[in-house]
Design an enzyme around this catalytic site. Structure first.
Site, short mmCIF file in Angstrom:
data_model
loop_
_atom_site.label_atom_id
_atom_site.label_comp_id
_atom_site.label_asym_id
_atom_site.label_seq_id
_atom_site.Cartn_x
_atom_site.Cartn_y
_atom_site.Cartn_z
N ASN A 295 0.87 -1.17 0.00
CA ASN A 295 0.00 0.00 0.00
C ASN A 295 0.90 1.22 0.00
OD1 ASN A 295 -2.17 1.81 0.24
ND2 ASN A 295 -3.21 0.57 1.78
N HIS A 296 0.36 2.35 -0.36
CA HIS A 296 1.12 3.60 -0.33
C HIS A 296 0.90 4.29 1.02
CE1 HIS A 296 0.69 3.80 -4.98
NE2 HIS A 296 1.80 3.16 -4.64
N TYR A 469 -5.01 4.38 0.60
CA TYR A 469 -6.11 3.54 0.11
C TYR A 469 -5.78 2.91 -1.24
CZ TYR A 469 -8.24 6.44 3.69
OH TYR A 469 -8.49 7.12 4.86
N HIS A 470 -4.55 2.38 -1.37
CA HIS A 470 -4.10 1.76 -2.60
C HIS A 470 -3.53 0.36 -2.35
CE1 HIS A 470 -3.26 6.13 -4.18
NE2 HIS A 470 -4.55 5.83 -4.18
N PRO A 471 -4.29 -0.55 -1.73
CA PRO A 471 -3.76 -1.89 -1.50
C PRO A 471 -3.62 -2.67 -2.80
CG PRO A 471 -6.06 -1.80 -0.88
CD PRO A 471 -5.66 -0.40 -1.22
#
Length: 531
Positions: A295-296, A469-471
């Site tokens: 994730n980021h 919110y970038h899994p």
């Protein structure tokens, strides 16, 4: 009474990938397609109004509301992870930022054995998915389903951000999704004529009346059922009723980097020893399912501002109702803005080959990890680490499909991630000190002027880092034992089971993930529909 429980393709999840596949596969009138969504309708003003995205993401009826386990390197804090539970999936509740990623991201996948995923192989599908407001060229698309617009810069703080970037020696990039990514830019957004343009708006609603497309909403998928190694049906629950949907050709999981591995494990596909712990019979022993989670991580760097400067002052009291009315009547003004009008991709040092950090700039401040939408004064650089080395995992907490999975991000576990974010903070501070901000900036609020040493910064990061919110990458493509699918999403050692979503990304990319997932789905859809 249901007319049909058997289909050629059953697609699980109506996020960006699911909407693309529903559209592209149903073009063939001889094939019956079923799209299953756990959430409900997206016909809500807070979804359609771009500036209301923070409310949409936190609406309990639109969000899975996942929470991680205590993060060891963040002082035991739990991280709230918003995921869309609605038609359109996360494209209906996200911040609508449109970025493709860097050419070297995809070339890295190709060099890792995925020879079909170099940037030159992906570019036609990036172009095919979009209609770009600024026009088409060798890099941009003309008439794809997904509208991508360039933000209107309405805030003087946004202008100051671009000027400060230039004063700091960075390039001002006319198109970060074109030939070059690096530099400061005007944000591109997944919007159309003042409204959110979700994947459901762009891909699903134009073809909603096709006779061969069925859509089941408010339908929770429990598992995939097998005949030997072949996936043959979906077991789901709707309104308390258990329903089985047969798939003659394929079941395609598009449930995202959290829910797709959860469904696989509930179905007996995953690490055999982990499944045995929950009394789940193993169908295929695939230890990589749920592993390699990326994730980021982001850190909010906040400055105060003089009166009349921050956008937050225009959102207080009766003014917010004026904004809402203007948007309702005319679809313009602040209500039509994604708030994040400008951003940048930049390098933490000269030692990296291409940008590893991102700024999303906001002309106000916000507690990103807050459970309720919130806006404060001043302005904020949201500093994001694009290619983290720290990896987490998804596991089952129980064999009950209604129970949330166990999510562990392991943010800041790797020293390299800590160092890059530390360098990113220092570079952000240099940008904030440029002349462009002189009359717009007051004191540094977060982390604050007393946070100077590397140890000070690390202590602050531990209390402040959250998720962008970038899994991704929990069922990643590959040829090695540490992978789950082949280069077109087919699950290893199974038949009739495919994954198309962010979980199959070999590694995360230098971008917000909506557009990359659309591209991945377009590419695999083209493979499925080719003669």
């Amino acid at each position: 009474m249901r007319k049909n429980l058997s289909f050629d393709f059953v697609i699980v999840g109506s996020g960006p990938a699911g909407c693309v596949l529903a559209n592209r596969l149903s073009k063939n009138a001889s094939q019956n397609i079923l799209l299953i969504e756990a959430g409900g309708s997206d016909q809500r003003l807070i979804i359609q109004m771009p500036a209301a995205f923070a409310m949409a993401a936190r609406h309990k009826n639109l969000d899975w509301g996942y929470v991680t386990e205590p993060e060891e390197n963040l002082g035991g804090r739990k991280i709230l992870e918003h995921r869309g539970k609605v038609l359109g999936g996360s494209s209906s509740i996200n911040g609508m930022v449109a970025n493709r990623g860097n050419k070297m991201d995809y070339d890295g996948w190709a060099s890792d054995g995925l020879i079909d995923w170099s940037f030159k192989d992906c570019l036609p599908h990036f172009k095919n998915l979009e209609t770009f407001q600024m026009g088409s060229n060798d890099w941009r698309g003309r008439d794809g389903p997904q509208s991508i617009e360039q933000s209107n810069i309405t805030q003087k703080l946004s202008h100051a951000f671009l000027c400060a970037g230039k004063e700091s020696g960075y390039n001002i990039n006319d198109d970060q999704n074109g030939q070059y990514q690096e530099g400061f830019h005007i944000t591109q957004t997944l919007t159309k004529n003042g409204r959110r343009a979700s994947a459901a708006d762009s891909y699903l609603k134009p073809i909603i009346n096709r006779d061969n497309l069925s859509i089941e909403t408010n339908c929770l998928v429990n598992s995939v059922e097998f005949d030997g190694k072949r996936a043959v049906r979906i077991k789901a629950e709707k309104n308390g009723e258990i329903i089985h949907f047969e798939a003659f050709r394929e079941i395609i999981l598009c449930a995202g980097a959290i829910n797709t591995p959860k469904i696989l494990m509930l179905s007996g596909v995953g690490d055999k020893s982990h499944l045995a712990h929950h009394d789940i019979k193993s169908v295929v022993d695939l230890p990589a399912v749920g592993k390699n989670l990326e994730n980021h991580p982001i850190a909010p760097i906040v400055y105060g501002s003089p009166p009349g400067v921050s956008l937050s002052e225009k959102l207080n009291g009766w003014k917010k109702y004026k904004i809402g009315l203007q948007w309702l009547l005319f679809k313009n003004g602040i209500g039509a803005s994604t708030i994040c009008e400008v951003g940048s991709f930049f390098k933490s040092s000269d030692n990296v080959a291409y940008p590893d950090l991102q700024h999303e700039f906001y002309p106000l401040s916000s507690l990103i990890r807050g459970e309720k939408s919130n806006f404060g004064g001043g302005f904020m650089f949201s500093l994001g680490l694009m290619r983290p080395k720290s990896k987490g995992l998804i596991r089952l907490k129980s064999a009950n499909p209604k129970h949330d999975p166990e999510i562990i991000y392991n943010f800041l576990a790797d020293k390299c991630d800590r160092n890059i974010l530390t360098m990113g903070l220092r570079k952000t501070r240099e940008i904030a000190q440029q002349k462009a901000f002189i009359n717009l900036r007051r004191e540094e609020i977060a982390p604050g002027p007393s946070v100077i040493s590397d140890n000070d910064i690390l202590d602050w990061l531990k209390t402040s880092v959250s998720t962008e919110y970038h899994p991704s990458s929990t069922c990643r493509m590959g040829l090695d034992d540490n992978s789950v699918t082949n280069s077109f999403g087919l699950v290893h050692n199974t038949e009739g089971l495919r994954i198309v979503d962010a979980s199959i990304m070999r590694t995360n990319v230098t971008a917000n993930l909506n557009v990359p997932v659309l591209m991945i789905a377009e590419k695999i859809a083209a493979h499925l529909t080719s003669p």
